[in-house]
Write a protein that holds these residues in place. Structure first.
Motif, PDB file in Angstrom:
ATOM      1  N   ILE A 100       0.853  -1.185   0.000  1.00 51.37           N
ATOM      2  CA  ILE A 100       0.000   0.000   0.000  1.00 51.37           C
ATOM      3  C   ILE A 100       0.889   1.234   0.000  1.00 51.37           C
ATOM      4  N   ALA A 101       0.603   2.162  -0.919  1.00 50.76           N
ATOM      5  CA  ALA A 101       1.432   3.363  -1.034  1.00 50.76           C
ATOM      6  C   ALA A 101       0.554   4.600  -1.161  1.00 50.76           C
ATOM      7  N   GLN A 102       1.079   5.717  -0.703  1.00 48.89           N
ATOM      8  CA  GLN A 102       0.422   6.993  -0.911  1.00 48.89           C
ATOM      9  C   GLN A 102       0.629   7.424  -2.361  1.00 48.89           C
ATOM     10  N   ALA A 103      -0.294   8.215  -2.860  1.00 47.95           N
ATOM     11  CA  ALA A 103      -0.168   8.716  -4.236  1.00 47.95           C
ATOM     12  C   ALA A 103       0.587  10.041  -4.236  1.00 47.95           C
ATOM     13  N   GLN A 104       1.334  10.270  -5.299  1.00 51.67           N
ATOM     14  CA  GLN A 104       1.972  11.563  -5.484  1.00 51.67           C
ATOM     15  C   GLN A 104       1.708  12.033  -6.915  1.00 51.67           C
ATOM     16  N   ASP A 105       1.707  13.326  -7.109  1.00 48.16           N
ATOM     17  CA  ASP A 105       1.424  13.876  -8.430  1.00 48.16           C
ATOM     18  C   ASP A 105       2.537  13.522  -9.410  1.00 48.16           C
ATOM     19  N   GLU A 106       2.142  13.164 -10.618  1.00 49.59           N
ATOM     20  CA  GLU A 106       3.100  12.943 -11.697  1.00 49.59           C
ATOM     21  C   GLU A 106       3.087  14.190 -12.572  1.00 49.59           C
ATOM     22  N   MET A 107       4.233  14.833 -12.674  1.00 47.79           N
ATOM     23  CA  MET A 107       4.321  16.126 -13.338  1.00 47.79           C
ATOM     24  C   MET A 107       5.080  16.037 -14.665  1.00 47.79           C
ATOM     25  N   LYS A 108       4.759  16.948 -15.560  1.00 47.66           N
ATOM     26  CA  LYS A 108       5.457  17.033 -16.842  1.00 47.66           C
ATOM     27  C   LYS A 108       6.008  18.440 -17.000  1.00 47.66           C
ATOM     28  N   ASP A 109       7.275  18.535 -17.401  1.00 51.77           N
ATOM     29  CA  ASP A 109       7.933  19.820 -17.600  1.00 51.77           C
ATOM     30  C   ASP A 109       7.526  20.384 -18.963  1.00 51.77           C
ATOM     31  N   MET A 110       6.878  21.549 -18.940  1.00 55.44           N
ATOM     32  CA  MET A 110       6.413  22.173 -20.182  1.00 55.44           C
ATOM     33  C   MET A 110       7.362  23.266 -20.670  1.00 55.44           C
ATOM     34  N   GLY A 111       8.467  23.465 -19.968  1.00 59.10           N
ATOM     35  CA  GLY A 111       9.394  24.521 -20.340  1.00 59.10           C
ATOM     36  C   GLY A 111       9.015  25.846 -19.709  1.00 59.10           C
ATOM     37  N   SER A 112       9.939  26.797 -19.776  1.00 59.16           N
ATOM     38  CA  SER A 112       9.710  28.137 -19.208  1.00 59.16           C
ATOM     39  C   SER A 112       9.287  28.056 -17.746  1.00 59.16           C
ATOM     40  N   ASN A 113       9.920  27.111 -17.019  1.00 61.82           N
ATOM     41  CA  ASN A 113       9.645  26.917 -15.587  1.00 61.82           C
ATOM     42  C   ASN A 113       8.188  26.588 -15.302  1.00 61.82           C
TER      43      ASN A 113
END
Length: 322
Positions: free
Chosen positions: A156-169
């Protein structure tokens, strides 16, 4: 590779390896508690409210810990009690993962202090990241070994956000992933992401090797019962085949070391062999053996044929230098 190393496919008893992850309050622990004869690792004190209630009726025992070392020792010990339980729950993998990281960052901070550096500048080194991967790989292999003996594994694990780098910070959320060892989900037969929809506890199937559900299927109030028929089918009965992939790593290590040594110059191979001999008496005995085999006490004057005799002797007696 000899075909003698291969086995014929057959029906055999095996445990289900299930990874369950999601945000807080999505029913992760309740799903785990639906499995039979449970040994639970409780790293969040989440079982306190269930103990003494009907929810906890399947629990055989609980280990309260966030320690990698405690979990590792438990996994080793459980092999001696394989007939006393059917399911191992680790709740949560996230806390174990964080415990390993925190322990190693403290090691890095101690190193920084000893070197007179600012503790605040201490970061996990490449070596520490490698150690984290090594420790977590060992835990995963121990779970796989238990599953090969018919024990269900529920991580069992907690969820974390999966992010994508779109550039320009700029970064955007593209989904969620389990907060645990990187790529650990590949070790599991079933991966479920839990969520709440319209006040109902739901699970979406991200992976199911048992072919009970298709990828993307949504299940209301998922539990052991959803896979019970598959787990009690005729092709999941009979003998077990113990899979100890931890030993495979050790075999690879030994084979790699042997390859590296075999590519060394002759004098370096002899030096490596001698360095592993325990005690001066063994080293002197080896020197006498070399002289008996070659008639010479000087390695630099040996012919290729004489060197071959020495290498053959070292290979036949490598346990002496273990």
């Amino acid at each position: 590779m000899s075909l003698d190393m291969l086995r014929k496919p057959n029906s055999r008893k095996k445990g289900l390896k299930m990874l369950v992850y999601g945000q807080s309050g999505t029913g992760k622990t309740v799903l785990g508690l639906s499995f039979p004869k449970i040994v639970a690792v409780d790293s969040e004190d989440g079982y306190a409210w269930y103990e003494g209630t009907d929810r906890a009726k399947n629990i055989v025992g609980i280990l309260d810990t966030q320690s990698f070392e405690d979990l590792s020792n438990l996994l080793d010990d459980l092999e001696d009690s394989i007939d006393e339980f059917d399911t191992l729950i680790v709740d949560s993998e996230t806390k174990i993962h964080e415990n390993i990281q925190e322990a190693l960052i403290e090691v890095e901070e101690s190193r920084a202090l000893r070197k007179g550096k600012d503790v605040l500048d201490a970061n996990l080194s490449i070596r520490s990241y490698g150690k984290i991967k090594q420790l977590e790989s060992r835990l995963q292999n121990l779970k796989v070994k238990l599953a090969s003996q018919g024990i269900n594994i529920v991580s069992i694990a907690q969820a974390q956000d999966e992010m994508k780098d779109m550039g320009s910070n700029k970064r955007i959320k593209i989904g969620e992933k389990p907060n645990m060892a990187k790529n650990a989900q590949f070790d599991y037969d079933v991966v479920l992401r839990l969520f709440v929809k319209d006040g109902k506890y739901m699970g979406i199937v991200e992976k199911d090797r048992t072919e009970t559900y298709e990828r993307g299927a949504e299940i209301e109030n998922p539990s052991y019962a959803n896979w019970a028929k598959r787990l009690t089918a005729d092709d999941n009965k009979g003998n077990v085949i113990v899979k100890d992939f931890g030993k495979d790593k050790e075999k690879s290590k030994v084979a790699y070391e042997e390859t590296v040594v075999s590519e060394m110059p002759f004098k370096d191979q002899v030096a490596d062999y001698v360095s592993k001999l325990d005690g001066q008496d063994k080293k002197e005995a080896f020197a006498k053996k070399v002289k008996a085999l070659t008639g010479s006490g000087s390695l630099s004057t040996l012919t290729e044929e004489q060197q071959s005799k020495v290498l053959t002797y070292m290979n036949d007696n490598k346990l002496e230098a273990a």
